[in-house]
Design a protein around this motif. Structure first.
Motif, PDB file in Angstrom:
ATOM      1  N   ARG A 281       0.834  -1.216   0.000  1.00 42.00           N
ATOM      2  CA  ARG A 281       0.000   0.000   0.000  1.00 42.00           C
ATOM      3  C   ARG A 281       0.862   1.256   0.000  1.00 42.00           C
ATOM      4  NH1 ARG A 281      -3.156  -3.041   3.733  1.00 42.00           N
ATOM      5  NH2 ARG A 281      -2.169  -1.937   5.472  1.00 42.00           N
ATOM      6  N   TRP A 282       1.923   1.244   0.828  1.00 41.13           N
ATOM      7  CA  TRP A 282       2.790   2.420   0.865  1.00 41.13           C
ATOM      8  C   TRP A 282       3.469   2.624  -0.496  1.00 41.13           C
ATOM      9  CZ3 TRP A 282       7.601   3.881  -0.333  1.00 41.13           C
ATOM     10  CH2 TRP A 282       7.993   5.171   0.077  1.00 41.13           C
ATOM     11  N   ALA A 283       3.966   1.546  -1.073  1.00 39.73           N
ATOM     12  CA  ALA A 283       4.678   1.647  -2.346  1.00 39.73           C
ATOM     13  C   ALA A 283       3.788   2.223  -3.441  1.00 39.73           C
ATOM     14  CB  ALA A 283       5.206   0.271  -2.762  1.00 39.73           C
ATOM     15  N   VAL A 284       2.568   1.759  -3.517  1.00 40.91           N
ATOM     16  CA  VAL A 284       1.652   2.246  -4.548  1.00 40.91           C
ATOM     17  C   VAL A 284       1.331   3.721  -4.323  1.00 40.91           C
ATOM     18  CG1 VAL A 284      -0.698   2.024  -5.466  1.00 40.91           C
ATOM     19  CG2 VAL A 284       0.699  -0.009  -5.100  1.00 40.91           C
ATOM     20  N   SER A 285       1.354   4.173  -3.065  1.00 41.20           N
ATOM     21  CA  SER A 285       1.011   5.563  -2.758  1.00 41.20           C
ATOM     22  C   SER A 285       2.021   6.552  -3.326  1.00 41.20           C
ATOM     23  CB  SER A 285       0.892   5.759  -1.237  1.00 41.20           C
ATOM     24  OG  SER A 285       2.170   5.780  -0.615  1.00 41.20           O
ATOM     25  N   VAL A 286       3.250   6.121  -3.640  1.00 40.80           N
ATOM     26  CA  VAL A 286       4.255   7.056  -4.162  1.00 40.80           C
ATOM     27  C   VAL A 286       4.347   7.021  -5.682  1.00 40.80           C
ATOM     28  CG1 VAL A 286       5.607   6.917  -2.047  1.00 40.80           C
ATOM     29  CG2 VAL A 286       6.203   5.438  -3.976  1.00 40.80           C
TER      30      VAL A 286
ATOM     31  N   GLN B 261      -0.749  -6.577  -7.032  1.00 40.04           N
ATOM     32  CA  GLN B 261      -2.173  -6.783  -6.746  1.00 40.04           C
ATOM     33  C   GLN B 261      -2.824  -5.485  -6.270  1.00 40.04           C
ATOM     34  OE1 GLN B 261      -3.963  -9.312  -7.439  1.00 40.04           O
ATOM     35  NE2 GLN B 261      -2.609 -11.081  -7.606  1.00 40.04           N
ATOM     36  N   VAL B 262      -2.128  -4.728  -5.415  1.00 32.02           N
ATOM     37  CA  VAL B 262      -2.660  -3.446  -4.955  1.00 32.02           C
ATOM     38  C   VAL B 262      -2.701  -2.449  -6.113  1.00 32.02           C
ATOM     39  CG1 VAL B 262      -2.282  -1.495  -3.387  1.00 32.02           C
ATOM     40  CG2 VAL B 262      -1.905  -3.832  -2.580  1.00 32.02           C
ATOM     41  N   LEU B 263      -1.657  -2.450  -6.923  1.00 30.75           N
ATOM     42  CA  LEU B 263      -1.592  -1.550  -8.067  1.00 30.75           C
ATOM     43  C   LEU B 263      -2.733  -1.823  -9.047  1.00 30.75           C
ATOM     44  CD1 LEU B 263       0.110   0.685  -9.401  1.00 30.75           C
ATOM     45  CD2 LEU B 263       1.448  -1.115 -10.511  1.00 30.75           C
ATOM     46  N   LYS B 264      -3.081  -3.086  -9.190  1.00 28.88           N
ATOM     47  CA  LYS B 264      -4.169  -3.485 -10.090  1.00 28.88           C
ATOM     48  C   LYS B 264      -5.476  -2.792  -9.735  1.00 28.88           C
ATOM     49  CE  LYS B 264      -6.631  -7.671 -11.558  1.00 28.88           C
ATOM     50  NZ  LYS B 264      -6.672  -9.157 -11.408  1.00 28.88           N
ATOM     51  N   ASP B 265      -5.700  -2.561  -8.439  1.00 27.01           N
ATOM     52  CA  ASP B 265      -6.957  -1.969  -7.970  1.00 27.01           C
ATOM     53  C   ASP B 265      -6.863  -0.466  -7.752  1.00 27.01           C
ATOM     54  OD1 ASP B 265      -8.138  -4.513  -7.934  1.00 27.01           O
ATOM     55  OD2 ASP B 265      -7.354  -4.922  -5.926  1.00 27.01           O
TER      56      ASP B 265
END
Length: 263
Positions: free
Chosen positions: A86-91, A111-115
């Motif tokens: 989640r943190w990684a996708v936030s940047v 998987q998080v990036l996909k959504d």
């Protein structure tokens, strides 16, 4: 009482050697708060008892740690990996080209990036089969798959073909996985081909992030290492030992602690 203390210390030495792969005299002396000569006597005793094998400057377990398969690792530390993802996708920002290394934590990131519906026009470069699968049908993400020889254990492509492809690319951000990560030695892996590819990946990135949950910090389970770029960021989770975190920060590494709660 002194005998009990020596037995406890030697048990800890065996545990450290087994979990990190190699126990050096200097590291053990610092960790246990005793002199180097005391550690050498402990190692001699443990070697005589058949619990360790002596090496130059330290000792190693008689049975070396084995590499876990990607399938095994996907089920480990799920909450920690989700927090890191989640943190990684936030940047990540729309329009960027990013590199996702192979691994279980980068699979969680995919998987998080996909959504993440607010990110568009992304290009994701990866050598990991699980990452390719996660993003294969995601709108707004262009996936570039690196070729090469498939390593069954890691489900990742390595070798000259992958290295040649990396030489033709550059990245806004590279998110690197690791079997373990050390503040001085870098990324530890089971295979030398993996370390070379990781170094090439990081050399082509404007920003490098190593995504590794707390249990992977400061360990040395294998003897193949990827040398880190001058500046990089460690993204770990709140399970990380504060002492291990301080060791990275003392070495000049930026450390991000991802919280398990999504709030």
């Amino acid at each position: 009482m002194a005998r009990d203390g020596a037995q406890t210390r030697r048990s800890e030495i065996v545990r450290l050697a087994t979990t990190t792969g190699l126990a050096s005299v200097d590291e053990l002396s610092d960790h246990l708060g005793v002199t180097a000569s005391t550690i050498r006597r402990d190692l001699a005793k443990l070697t005589a008892q058949g619990k360790l094998a002596r090496t130059y400057g330290g000792a190693m377990p008689l049975t070396h740690p084995t590499e876990a398969s990607l399938r095994q690792r996907l089920g480990e530390a799920f909450t920690a990996k989700q927090a890191i993802a989640r943190w990684a996708v936030s940047v990540i920002e729309s329009g960027e080209t990013i590199l996702l290394d192979a691994g279980s934590t980068t699979t969680a990131l995919a998987q998080v990036l996909k959504d993440a519906g607010d990110l568009t026009e992304l290009t994701v470069v990866t050598a990991g089969l699980s990452t390719m699968g996660a993003l294969a049908e995601t709108d707004g993400i262009d996936v570039i798959a690196l070729g090469g020889r498939l390593r069954t254990m890691s489900q990742a492509f390595v070798g000259p073909l992958a290295e040649s492809a990396i030489a033709r690319l550059s990245f806004d951000r590279a998110f690197m996985g690791a079997d373990s990560v050390h503040p001085e030695r870098g990324i530890c892996e089971a295979d030398l081909e993996q370390t070379l590819l990781k170094e090439l990946m990081m050399s082509r990135a404007a920003h490098t992030y190593v995504v590794a949950h707390g249990a992977k910090l400061g360990k040395s389970p294998f003897h193949a290492w990827a040398v880190m770029p001058p500046r990089w960021t460690l993204v770990t989770d709140e399970s990380a030992d504060p002492v291990a975190v301080h060791a990275f920060r003392d070495s000049g590494v930026e450390v991000i602690i991802a919280r398990h709660s999504a709030d």
